[in-house]
Every structure is written in structure tokens, then in C-alpha cells.
Design a protein around this motif. Structure first.
Motif, mmCIF file in Angstrom:
data_model
loop_
_atom_site.group_PDB
_atom_site.id
_atom_site.type_symbol
_atom_site.label_atom_id
_atom_site.label_comp_id
_atom_site.label_asym_id
_atom_site.label_seq_id
_atom_site.Cartn_x
_atom_site.Cartn_y
_atom_site.Cartn_z
ATOM 1 N N LEU A 120 80.259 40.343 29.786
ATOM 2 C CA LEU A 120 80.825 41.130 28.693
ATOM 3 C C LEU A 120 82.075 41.868 29.165
ATOM 4 O O LEU A 120 82.055 42.558 30.189
ATOM 5 N N LYS A 121 83.172 41.734 28.429
ATOM 6 C CA LYS A 121 84.418 42.419 28.781
ATOM 7 C C LYS A 121 84.362 43.867 28.292
ATOM 8 O O LYS A 121 83.977 44.125 27.142
ATOM 9 N N VAL A 122 84.737 44.775 29.172
ATOM 10 C CA VAL A 122 84.721 46.198 28.827
ATOM 11 C C VAL A 122 86.042 46.843 29.253
ATOM 12 O O VAL A 122 86.813 46.262 30.020
ATOM 13 N N GLN A 123 86.261 48.033 28.751
ATOM 14 C CA GLN A 123 87.478 48.769 29.119
ATOM 15 C C GLN A 123 87.166 50.246 29.281
ATOM 16 O O GLN A 123 86.636 50.888 28.374
ATOM 17 N N ALA A 124 87.481 50.750 30.462
ATOM 18 C CA ALA A 124 87.363 52.184 30.715
ATOM 19 C C ALA A 124 88.730 52.830 30.486
ATOM 20 O O ALA A 124 89.746 52.135 30.344
ATOM 21 N N THR A 125 88.754 54.140 30.469
ATOM 22 C CA THR A 125 90.009 54.872 30.277
ATOM 23 C C THR A 125 90.091 55.973 31.313
ATOM 24 O O THR A 125 89.160 56.762 31.476
ATOM 25 N N SER A 126 91.206 56.025 32.025
ATOM 26 C CA SER A 126 91.391 57.043 33.057
ATOM 27 C C SER A 126 91.623 58.406 32.415
ATOM 28 O O SER A 126 91.916 58.495 31.215
ATOM 29 N N VAL A 128 83.064 48.491 24.868
ATOM 30 C CA VAL A 128 83.034 47.032 24.730
ATOM 31 C C VAL A 128 84.375 46.568 24.183
ATOM 32 O O VAL A 128 84.861 47.079 23.168
ATOM 33 N N ASN A 129 84.988 45.606 24.873
ATOM 34 C CA ASN A 129 86.308 45.115 24.474
ATOM 35 C C ASN A 129 86.312 43.589 24.520
ATOM 36 O O ASN A 129 87.156 42.962 25.158
ATOM 37 N N ASP A 130 85.332 43.004 23.840
ATOM 38 C CA ASP A 130 85.127 41.562 23.918
ATOM 39 C C ASP A 130 85.070 40.965 22.514
ATOM 40 O O ASP A 130 84.183 41.298 21.723
ATOM 41 N N ASP A 131 86.007 40.074 22.227
ATOM 42 C CA ASP A 131 86.062 39.444 20.900
ATOM 43 C C ASP A 131 84.861 38.549 20.640
ATOM 44 O O ASP A 131 84.583 38.204 19.478
ATOM 45 N N ASN A 132 84.154 38.166 21.682
ATOM 46 C CA ASN A 132 82.958 37.347 21.503
ATOM 47 C C ASN A 132 81.766 38.170 21.019
ATOM 48 O O ASN A 132 80.727 37.603 20.676
ATOM 49 N N TYR A 133 81.932 39.486 21.034
ATOM 50 C CA TYR A 133 80.871 40.385 20.558
ATOM 51 C C TYR A 133 81.459 41.346 19.517
ATOM 52 O O TYR A 133 81.490 42.558 19.727
ATOM 53 N N PRO A 134 81.945 40.806 18.396
ATOM 54 C CA PRO A 134 82.624 41.658 17.397
ATOM 55 C C PRO A 134 81.735 42.744 16.813
ATOM 56 O O PRO A 134 82.217 43.807 16.406
ATOM 57 N N GLU A 135 80.422 42.504 16.778
ATOM 58 C CA GLU A 135 79.509 43.471 16.155
ATOM 59 C C GLU A 135 79.365 44.750 16.968
ATOM 60 O O GLU A 135 78.945 45.787 16.422
ATOM 61 N N VAL A 136 79.722 44.697 18.262
ATOM 62 C CA VAL A 136 79.602 45.904 19.091
ATOM 63 C C VAL A 136 80.937 46.296 19.728
ATOM 64 O O VAL A 136 80.982 47.225 20.543
ATOM 65 N N LYS A 137 81.996 45.621 19.377
ATOM 66 C CA LYS A 137 83.298 45.939 19.961
ATOM 67 C C LYS A 137 83.696 47.367 19.596
ATOM 68 O O LYS A 137 83.600 47.789 18.450
ATOM 69 N N GLY A 138 84.115 48.112 20.605
ATOM 70 C CA GLY A 138 84.503 49.504 20.395
ATOM 71 C C GLY A 138 83.390 50.498 20.664
ATOM 72 O O GLY A 138 83.627 51.710 20.658
ATOM 73 N N ILE A 139 82.171 50.028 20.910
ATOM 74 C CA ILE A 139 81.040 50.907 21.191
ATOM 75 C C ILE A 139 80.936 51.145 22.692
ATOM 76 O O ILE A 139 81.164 50.241 23.501
ATOM 77 N N LYS A 140 80.608 52.370 23.084
ATOM 78 C CA LYS A 140 80.404 52.657 24.495
ATOM 79 C C LYS A 140 79.162 51.901 24.976
ATOM 80 O O LYS A 140 78.143 51.872 24.281
ATOM 81 N N VAL A 141 79.270 51.318 26.146
ATOM 82 C CA VAL A 141 78.199 50.454 26.634
ATOM 83 C C VAL A 141 76.849 51.173 26.685
ATOM 84 O O VAL A 141 75.818 50.621 26.265
ATOM 85 N N CYS A 142 76.830 52.401 27.178
ATOM 86 C CA CYS A 142 75.552 53.121 27.286
ATOM 87 C C CYS A 142 74.954 53.450 25.925
ATOM 88 O O CYS A 142 73.773 53.830 25.835
ATOM 89 N N ASP A 143 75.745 53.318 24.853
ATOM 90 C CA ASP A 143 75.252 53.599 23.507
ATOM 91 C C ASP A 143 74.772 52.345 22.779
ATOM 92 O O ASP A 143 74.371 52.420 21.609
#
Length: 298
Positions: free
Chosen positions: A92-98, A162-177
Motif C-alpha cells: 500500500l502506498k502511503v505519504q507522510a508529511t514533515s 493512504v495515497n494509493d489509487d488502487n485503494y480509492p475507498e480509503v485514500k486520504g485516510i490515516k493508516v492507523c485510522d
């Protein structure tokens, strides 16, 4: 002594693999969660686009060692699934922010959902698989604690989006949530897999140890913010035209290890492990003008 023809063939295969690795290098710099374990000075040199000054030697077989990590990951995940443990969201592709708002990309090995009838049952964990040599595996097995940089990496993943187009239903949600029916978030999980035969003791008293070891841990979101500072440090050095000093031999980023006499040795500060060692240490003239001005001509 002239090596046998069979030995010469093996040398040729290793040389080709090493050349391909050297030609590829480590590419253009961008912030990656997996780089949390890197030396800051090396990261900054990479950000300045300074190429490798120390090519991997063919006999090391680094390409094959790297591929072993991928093979181990696949086998561990299959082993979990064979044991009735679901491994979801693989790669799963994810993106953190500094703290300064810079994106940091990454991808997770998978999310483990432990069935209720098993130990840790009813919880889900963000898992990362690490293949380990004899010393590293022995250390984590005896202490039952993850390596600090591994823990930091997984912790960052849990607080990423979550920053993965293969998982559109959860894209933008924090992984721990993320929500999984009838499972609660249990934190991070590291699976260490020994590449060597893990043993304890010597001679007749030597005992075999488990080939695989899982470690779970809680995640502190506030600590994760501090872990991410290093990526902003890279940007600050680049923006201000500076390069950090060589780390202390005791610094964990250079695998500082205390010796018997009490002194510390920077294991990573060695051409075997650092691809920019000669430039870093002032042995070789840098290629990039900015780096040359900072390290060579002052």
C-alpha cells in the motif's frame, strides 16, 4: 593461484550484477520513509546529486542480498496466510508529511489481521519484514526489542495517509485510522527473519533458535513528529548551502557500536557500507560544484 573456470564464471556473474547496480546508483533524491535509517550527511550529499564515490565490489553480491529481502518478505507473508492470518493492503502506498509540510513517500509490506483464537487475536498491526544477518538477529531475539530505525519506519507508516489509487475507498485516510470489522489497531509489528542458522551457545551446548521472530510495539504520534525532523534537516541544508558534519562514532545513524575499551566505532563509516565514503571523508574530490566548494575548496 589461478581460480578455476567455475570460479571465474561466478566472478563474471557477480561483476555484471555489481555493474548494473553501479550504473543505476541510488537515483534522484526524494524523501522516502525508508530513508529514516540513513546517515544525514549521506542524505544531504545525495540531495546535492553527488554520485557514488565508492562502487559496490562484485564479491559482496549486494544486489542478491537486496533481492533476498524481497524473497523473505514474500515467504513470510505466504507463511502467515498459510497459518490462517490475513495480510491485507500489501505494498500500500502511503505519504507522510514533515513538520515543515514536505511530502515523504513510502509503501508498507502489509497489514496483519490476527484471528481471535491466536495470540494477539482480535488486533491488526502494520507489519514490516526485515531479513537479518547473524549479529542483528541475535540482538533483536535476545532483547525482544526492534531496532530503533526499524521501529521509527513502521511508526511513521502508521501515521501516514493512504495515497494509493488502487485503494480509492480509503485514500486520504490515516493508516492507523483504517477500520477492519471486529479488529482493533494494535500498533506496529516487525518480523525479523534470520538469513543464517540462528543458534545460541557454542559446541555441544549449542541450541537452535527460531528462524523467525515477531515483535509488536505501541506507536506514539508525538514521537513520530520528531522522527520526521530529519527530512526537514535535509531541505534546510540544501536551501542554506551547507552540509552536516561527520557524525560522532557513537551516533546510531552510523551504527555506532561500543568497543571493549569503551570507545565507539562507526561501523557504517566504511567503504563497505557507505557509497559516498571517499567524498565524505575528503579522500576523493567531489563531482558536484556545490559539494566541491563546501568540502574540498574551503
Amino acid at each position: 593461484v589461478m581460480p578455476s573456470e567455475a570460479a571465474q564464471l561466478s566472478e563474471h556473474v557477480l561483476e555484471v550484477a555489481a555493474k548494473k547496480m553501479s550504473d543505476r546508483g541510488d537515483g534522484n533524491y526524494y524523501h522516502r520513509v525508508s530513508a529514516i535509517s540513513r546517515c544525514l550527511r549521506d542524505m544531504v550529499l545525495h540531495a546535492y546529486a553527488e554520485p557514488w564515490s565508492n562502487e559496490p565490489q562484485a564479491k559482496w553480491g549486494d544486489t542478491y542480498r537486496f533481492n533476498q529481502g524481497h524473497d523473505v518478505e514474500d515467504r513470510v507473508i505466504k507463511g502467515l496466510q498459510d497459518a490462517g492470518v490475513v495480510v491485507s493492503c500489501q505494498q500500500l502506498k502511503v505519504q507522510a508529511t514533515s513538520p515543515m509540510g514536505k511530502p515523504i513517500s513510502g509503501h508498507i509490506d502489509g497489514i496483519v489481521l490476527v484471528p481471535h483464537h491466536l495470540p494477539l487475536g482480535g488486533k491488526w498491526f502494520l507489519m514490516d519484514v526485515k531479513s537479518a544477518g547473524a549479529f542483528a538477529y541475535k540482538t533483536v531475539l535476545e532483547k525482544d526489542k526492534p531496532k530503533l530505525d526499524n521501529m521509527r519506519q513502521v511508526s511513521i507508516y502508521t501515521q501516514s495517509i493512504v495515497n494509493d489509487d488502487n485503494y480509492p475507498e480509503v485514500k486520504g485516510i490515516k493508516v492507523c485510522d483504517l477500520e477492519f470489522d471486529d479488529y482493533e489497531f494494535g500498533g506496529g509489528m516487525l518480523c525479523y527473519f534470520s538469513l543464517d542458522r540462528p543458534v545460541k551457545g557454542y559446541g555441544p551446548s549449542r541450541e537452535d533458535q527460531p528462524k523467525m521472530h515477531f515483535i509488536t510495539f505501541d506507536v506514539d504520534p508525538h514521537e513520530v513528529e520528531m522522527y520526521l525532523d530529519v527530512f526537514d534537516e535535509v531541505d534546510i541544508h540544501k536551501r542554506e548551502g551547507t552540509i552536516p558534519s561527520i557524525p560522532s562514532p557513537s551516533d546510531e545513524m552510523v551504527w555506532g557500536r561500543q568497543q571493549k575499551d569503551g570507545s565507539y566505532k562507526a561501523i557504517r563509516c566504511n567503504p563497505r557500507w557507505c557509497r559516498r565514503y571517499d567524498v565524505c571523508q575528503g579522500i576523493e574530490k567531489p563531482i558536484q560544484n556545490e559539494v566541491r566548494e563546501l568540502l574540498w575548496e574551503r
